[in-house]
Design a protein around this motif. Structure first.
Motif, mmCIF file in Angstrom:
data_model
loop_
_atom_site.group_PDB
_atom_site.id
_atom_site.type_symbol
_atom_site.label_atom_id
_atom_site.label_comp_id
_atom_site.label_asym_id
_atom_site.label_seq_id
_atom_site.Cartn_x
_atom_site.Cartn_y
_atom_site.Cartn_z
ATOM 1 N N MET A 1 42.247 32.960 34.502
ATOM 2 C CA MET A 1 42.466 34.039 33.532
ATOM 3 C C MET A 1 42.243 35.405 34.180
ATOM 4 N N PHE A 2 42.852 36.418 33.575
ATOM 5 C CA PHE A 2 42.668 37.816 33.947
ATOM 6 C C PHE A 2 42.982 38.087 35.422
ATOM 7 N N LYS A 3 44.112 37.577 35.875
ATOM 8 C CA LYS A 3 44.498 37.771 37.264
ATOM 9 C C LYS A 3 44.581 39.261 37.593
ATOM 10 N N ASN A 4 44.015 39.629 38.746
ATOM 11 C CA ASN A 4 44.069 40.984 39.306
ATOM 12 C C ASN A 4 43.280 42.034 38.508
ATOM 13 N N LEU A 5 42.617 41.620 37.452
ATOM 14 C CA LEU A 5 41.905 42.584 36.624
ATOM 15 C C LEU A 5 40.591 42.983 37.292
ATOM 16 N N ASN A 6 40.194 44.233 37.109
ATOM 17 C CA ASN A 6 38.940 44.747 37.638
ATOM 18 C C ASN A 6 37.787 43.798 37.288
ATOM 19 N N LYS A 7 36.979 43.428 38.282
ATOM 20 C CA LYS A 7 35.904 42.462 38.078
ATOM 21 C C LYS A 7 34.867 42.955 37.067
ATOM 22 N N ASP A 8 34.616 44.274 37.055
ATOM 23 C CA ASP A 8 33.657 44.818 36.099
ATOM 24 C C ASP A 8 34.168 44.662 34.673
ATOM 25 N N LEU A 9 35.484 44.812 34.484
ATOM 26 C CA LEU A 9 36.063 44.631 33.160
ATOM 27 C C LEU A 9 35.991 43.167 32.733
ATOM 28 N N VAL A 10 36.224 42.261 33.658
ATOM 29 C CA VAL A 10 36.129 40.834 33.354
ATOM 30 C C VAL A 10 34.699 40.475 32.946
ATOM 31 N N LYS A 11 33.707 41.017 33.675
ATOM 32 C CA LYS A 11 32.304 40.790 33.323
ATOM 33 C C LYS A 11 32.006 41.302 31.914
ATOM 34 N N LYS A 12 32.547 42.469 31.595
ATOM 35 C CA LYS A 12 32.334 43.065 30.285
ATOM 36 C C LYS A 12 32.892 42.154 29.195
ATOM 37 N N LEU A 13 34.102 41.674 29.406
ATOM 38 C CA LEU A 13 34.720 40.766 28.438
ATOM 39 C C LEU A 13 33.884 39.509 28.246
ATOM 40 N N SER A 14 33.396 38.967 29.346
ATOM 41 C CA SER A 14 32.634 37.720 29.290
ATOM 42 C C SER A 14 31.297 37.889 28.569
ATOM 43 N N GLN A 15 30.760 39.101 28.575
ATOM 44 C CA GLN A 15 29.513 39.377 27.865
ATOM 45 C C GLN A 15 29.708 39.451 26.353
ATOM 46 N N ILE A 16 30.922 39.780 25.933
ATOM 47 C CA ILE A 16 31.175 40.071 24.522
ATOM 48 C C ILE A 16 31.808 38.903 23.777
ATOM 49 N N TYR A 17 32.697 38.168 24.444
ATOM 50 C CA TYR A 17 33.550 37.199 23.758
ATOM 51 C C TYR A 17 33.281 35.765 24.198
ATOM 52 N N THR A 18 33.589 34.823 23.311
ATOM 53 C CA THR A 18 33.482 33.401 23.625
ATOM 54 C C THR A 18 34.650 32.976 24.514
ATOM 55 N N LYS A 19 34.589 31.756 25.037
ATOM 56 C CA LYS A 19 35.663 31.254 25.895
ATOM 57 C C LYS A 19 36.990 31.190 25.140
ATOM 58 N N GLU A 20 36.928 30.767 23.883
ATOM 59 C CA GLU A 20 38.159 30.697 23.085
ATOM 60 C C GLU A 20 38.728 32.083 22.820
ATOM 61 N N GLU A 21 37.850 33.035 22.563
ATOM 62 C CA GLU A 21 38.302 34.409 22.336
ATOM 63 C C GLU A 21 38.870 35.015 23.612
ATOM 64 N N LEU A 22 38.300 34.664 24.745
ATOM 65 C CA LEU A 22 38.818 35.156 26.024
ATOM 66 C C LEU A 22 40.235 34.645 26.274
ATOM 67 N N LYS A 23 40.516 33.424 25.844
ATOM 68 C CA LYS A 23 41.865 32.888 25.984
ATOM 69 C C LYS A 23 42.857 33.697 25.157
ATOM 70 N N VAL A 24 42.442 34.089 23.966
ATOM 71 C CA VAL A 24 43.293 34.913 23.099
ATOM 72 C C VAL A 24 43.569 36.257 23.765
ATOM 73 N N ILE A 25 42.530 36.859 24.320
ATOM 74 C CA ILE A 25 42.676 38.160 24.970
ATOM 75 C C ILE A 25 43.553 38.070 26.208
ATOM 76 N N ASN A 26 43.363 37.013 26.987
ATOM 77 C CA ASN A 26 44.188 36.831 28.179
ATOM 78 C C ASN A 26 45.665 36.681 27.798
ATOM 79 N N SER A 27 45.907 35.958 26.720
ATOM 80 C CA SER A 27 47.280 35.793 26.238
ATOM 81 C C SER A 27 47.878 37.139 25.859
#
Length: 319
Positions: A1-27
């Motif tokens: 998920m989140f190919k090429n995205l800034n690592k700090d932004l990915v960390k931020k997303l992971s702190q806020i959202y569940t795995k299922e929600e992250l799939k929705v965001i990646n989509s």
């Protein structure tokens, strides 16, 4: 998920959202195109006649139940509407669904005085006028001449008659409004759809949409948002409301701002948002080392969907 995205932004997303929600965001990030949406401008249009004209033009659309006069196109693109009578006459106005949320949750009544902060160039000023039925007064603030020109063009085309546009930096709102004899505790409603880091624009297939992202931009926006709120909150009448919204996921620009308001303006309290929006969740109460007041949970995060971008919104009452 989140190919090429800034690592700090990915960390931020992971702190806020569940795995299922992250799939929705990646989509959402991977989607090339999204379903356009529009609202009917009842200042000019008869709703029934307008919908009938679209059906006669073979436009396929669906009503959005949780918003007033809001519709989404089914298997159509925005440009497919350009030749329709309703579009040319400004009977319909293209506007993202999440963008329509702030005005829909505002307790606006005919006769209210409304302040639209950082208003230009788009849709919410005209949406407020529609809800007010062109009664009483809207003051719209912005500091960019080009955006103001676009705003004035938009409100003229939509038959908005009760809005006054003032060119000013909203950090100096009090001084600018004094020049038109507006003092503290003047407004019944204030809408601050804040300038933010706008991560909803990210498309993983287009590097330019996410290459700009940085924590420094977020910090800059957070500082700006606080400065503007310190200026405009005193303009709100007691027992009336402020709605704050963004199209970013960053807690610094969302829950942290709600927490800031509660800490610095004890007369403000967060109100429950009654609107039942799909993919909506409560505001978070902690992020990294930050801990927010319990009431911040009453703010709302809206996850993205095929029809709508993500959003943050909070409604506050001044006692």
């Amino acid at each position: 998920m989140f190919k090429n995205l800034n690592k700090d932004l990915v960390k931020k997303l992971s702190q806020i959202y569940t795995k299922e929600e992250l799939k929705v965001i990646n989509s959402w990030f991977e989607t090339e195109s999204r379903k356009p949406s529009f609202r009917i401008n009842s200042l000019k249009a008869n709703v029934t006649n307008t919908l009938q004209s679209l059906e006669e033009a073979w436009v396929k659309f669906s009503k959005i139940d949780y918003l007033e006069n809001a519709y989404v196109l089914d298997e159509w693109r925005e440009k497919d509407l350009w030749d329709t009578w309703a579009f040319k006459a400004w009977y319909i106005y293209m506007q993202w669904l999440s963008s329509q949320l702030p005005v829909n949750i505002m307790d606006i009544k005919e006769g209210n005085k409304v302040l639209d902060v950082t208003a230009a160039p788009w849709s919410k000023t005209s949406q407020i006028a529609d809800k007010l039925n062109n009664s009483w007064e809207i003051i719209a603030l912005d500091n960019n001449a080009i955006r103001i020109d676009k705003l004035n063009y938009t409100i003229k085309k939509q038959w908005v008659k009760n809005a006054k546009v003032i060119k000013t930096d909203s950090r100096n709102a009090t001084k600018a409004l004094k020049e038109v004899n507006i003092e503290w505790e003047y407004f019944d409603n204030i809408l601050f759809d804040a300038p933010c880091s706008s991560e909803w624009r990210i498309n993983l297939n287009k590097e330019k949409t996410y290459a700009y992202w940085s924590e420094e931009i977020i910090k800059k926006n957070y500082k700006l948002q606080k400065q503007i709120l310190q200026e405009v909150v005193p303009l709100l009448k007691s027992w009336w409301e402020l709605v704050y919204s963004t199209c970013t996921l960053s807690p610094e620009e969302n829950e942290w701002i709600a927490h800031f308001l509660l800490c610095n303006f004890p007369e403000l309290q967060i109100k429950e948002i009654e609107l039942k929006v799909p993919n909506m969740k409560s505001g978070i109460l902690e992020y990294w080392k930050a801990r927010y007041k319990k009431e911040v949970e009453l703010s709302k995060r809206i996850l993205p969907s095929p029809e709508s971008e993500w959003f943050f919104i909070v409604k506050l009452l001044k006692s």
